[in-house]
Write an enzyme that holds these catalytic residues in place. Structure first.
Site, PDB file in Angstrom:
ATOM      1  N   ALA A   1      17.315 -50.047  -6.166  1.00  0.00           N
ATOM      2  CA  ALA A   1      17.548 -50.783  -4.822  1.00  0.00           C
ATOM      3  C   ALA A   1      18.846 -50.266  -3.927  1.00  0.00           C
ATOM      4  CB  ALA A   1      17.657 -52.207  -5.130  1.00  0.00           C
TER       5      ALA A   1
ATOM      6  N   ARG B   1      11.948 -24.686  -4.429  1.00  0.00           N
ATOM      7  CA  ARG B   1      12.922 -24.330  -3.076  1.00  0.00           C
ATOM      8  C   ARG B   1      12.792 -23.042  -2.937  1.00  0.00           C
ATOM      9  NH1 ARG B   1      18.409 -27.833  -4.088  1.00  0.00           N
ATOM     10  NH2 ARG B   1      17.688 -30.046  -4.118  1.00  0.00           N
TER      11      ARG B   1
ATOM     12  N   SER C   1      19.765 -42.567  -7.331  1.00  0.00           N
ATOM     13  CA  SER C   1      18.703 -41.609  -7.730  1.00  0.00           C
ATOM     14  C   SER C   1      18.963 -40.541  -8.817  1.00  0.00           C
ATOM     15  CB  SER C   1      17.804 -41.037  -6.562  1.00  0.00           C
ATOM     16  OG  SER C   1      18.538 -40.084  -5.794  1.00  0.00           O
TER      17      SER C   1
ATOM     18  N   GLY D   1      13.978 -38.889   2.137  1.00  0.00           N
ATOM     19  CA  GLY D   1      13.937 -40.437   1.464  1.00  0.00           C
ATOM     20  C   GLY D   1      12.278 -40.674   2.079  1.00  0.00           C
TER      21      GLY D   1
ATOM     22  N   ASP E   1      23.265 -38.984  -0.173  1.00  0.00           N
ATOM     23  CA  ASP E   1      23.374 -38.125  -1.140  1.00  0.00           C
ATOM     24  C   ASP E   1      24.346 -37.057  -1.113  1.00  0.00           C
ATOM     25  OD1 ASP E   1      21.863 -39.981  -2.454  1.00  0.00           O
ATOM     26  OD2 ASP E   1      19.830 -38.710  -2.322  1.00  0.00           O
TER      27      ASP E   1
ATOM     28  N   GLU F   1       0.763  -1.315  -0.047  1.00  0.00           N
ATOM     29  CA  GLU F   1      -0.171  -0.049  -0.036  1.00  0.00           C
ATOM     30  C   GLU F   1       0.865   1.265  -0.213  1.00  0.00           C
ATOM     31  OE1 GLU F   1      -2.174  -3.063   2.580  1.00  0.00           O
ATOM     32  OE2 GLU F   1      -0.166  -2.629   1.877  1.00  0.00           O
TER      33      GLU F   1
END
Length: 353
Positions: free
Chosen positions: A158, A178, A162, A286, A194, A46
């Site tokens: 497995a 993000r 990834s 995970g 990772d 404003e």
């Protein structure tokens, strides 16, 4: 009001912990001033619009995406500024859920003789600030769970590998999500396997979200990349003076929040984050932590990227209890469905959320 909402979106990455707000001033069917809240601690939407309009604000209608504030924070109240400028009418998309405002801004304007209304494009305004609304009304952030998977629902091989199931366009899109979040949550297993940084790199932003690691047993090594640059919280379930000291020396803040099962108390963690001004919490974790968040009813939204590929065996998206009747299934409401590069992106919400 649609224009005011588009202006508010410009603060998507910068206003936290404040809401994203836009304002348009109209007089004699012409826009005479507009603005948006650019970042916390700076003038609200404003004020920018009033400054742009100058004397033309007198007698104008203000379209603002959130009820003007009526209290002193880091900046003076906007309701008072609108009154002083001589605005004739104020239309708010939605009322402010902040208990410090909650209708008082509109009441103050009405008491000064200004015509007021609210509810115009309220749904769209609420969607833009769903994290702020969640923090104000539920005392916890809006939790968005992000996953990348193959079409047969596998998030990793497995052996845990990834990178990368989805393509570069999907990863870039994930970084935009993000960037709009106040904090990014992951688990110790993801840190161990990772070693991610979990920073925003694919889109331009001058603000990095807080990073939070759920680590019941202090598995996060002090050399983990997620600790680089500070602004990382490690939430544990038991005290360990030596490991706590090592993490603090690496720049992390350590919180001990146990639940009766010897795990991190996730609802309590979310309340703590809300108390620190976290509106939107983005989760990249995970399958175990994902499952825990779902089982505890803490997931408000699923951000799912599906690659056009089949992995066969591998890690599931989340381990949920087996059901023996379809009536026990967890139904979702599809919010958005689109292609991102070669991949498919789905935004969905649990119907109970």
């Amino acid at each position: 009001m649609a224009r005011a909402l588009r202006l508010a979106e410009r603060g998507l990455y910068t206003t936290t912990p404040n809401p994203r707000v836009g304002c348009v001033l109209v007089r004699d069917d012409a826009v005479v001033g507009e603005g948006w809240h650019e970042r916390a601690g700076e003038p609200h939407a404003e004020i920018h619009a009033l400054n742009a309009a100058g004397k033309l604000a007198r007698g104008a209608t203000a379209y603002v995406t959130l009820e003007p504030c009526s209290h002193h924070g880091r900046t003076p109240p906007c309701a008072g500024a609108l009154i002083a400028a001589g605005v004739a009418r104020v239309v708010a998309a939605m009322r402010d859920p902040n208990p410090q405002v909650a209708g008082q801004g509109l009441a103050q304007l009405a008491a000064a003789g200004i015509e007021v209304a609210d509810g115009l494009l309220a749904h769209e305004a609420g969607e833009l600030n769903l994290g702020f609304v969640s923090r104000m009304t539920r005392g916890r952030p809006w939790l968005r769970l992000k996953l990348a998977a193959s079409l047969d629902g596998k998030t990793a091989l497995a052996n845990g590998r990834s990178q990368w199931i989805t393509g570069p366009e999907a990863r870039r899109d994930g970084h935009a999500w993000r960037a709009r979040a106040c904090a990014i949550l992951t688990g110790a297993g993801t840190v161990r396997d990772d070693d991610p940084r979990l920073t925003v790199r694919e889109v331009d932003t001058d603000r990095q979200p807080l990073r939070v690691v759920v680590d019941s047993h202090f598995e996060t090594p002090p050399t983990a990349r997620i600790l680089e640059g500070g602004r990382t919280v490690v939430a544990a379930a038991q005290e360990d003076a030596e490991k706590s000291a090592a993490l603090r020396a690496a720049g992390a803040e350590v919180l001990v929040l146990p639940n009766p099962q010897g795990k991190v108390d996730l609802p309590r963690l979310l309340r703590v984050l809300a108390e620190r001004g976290v509106n939107e919490l983005h989760v990249e974790a995970g399958h175990k932590l994902n499952g825990s968040l779902l089982r505890e009813g803490l997931v408000d939204e699923l951000l799912l990227y599906f690659a056009p590929t089949l992995l066969g065996s591998g890690r599931e998206m989340f381990p949920l209890p087996e059901i023996t009747d379809l009536s026990a299934r967890r139904d979702l409401k599809l919010i958005d469905l689109r292609r991102v590069g070669a991949d498919l992106r789905i935004l969905a919400r649990p119907l109970a959320a």
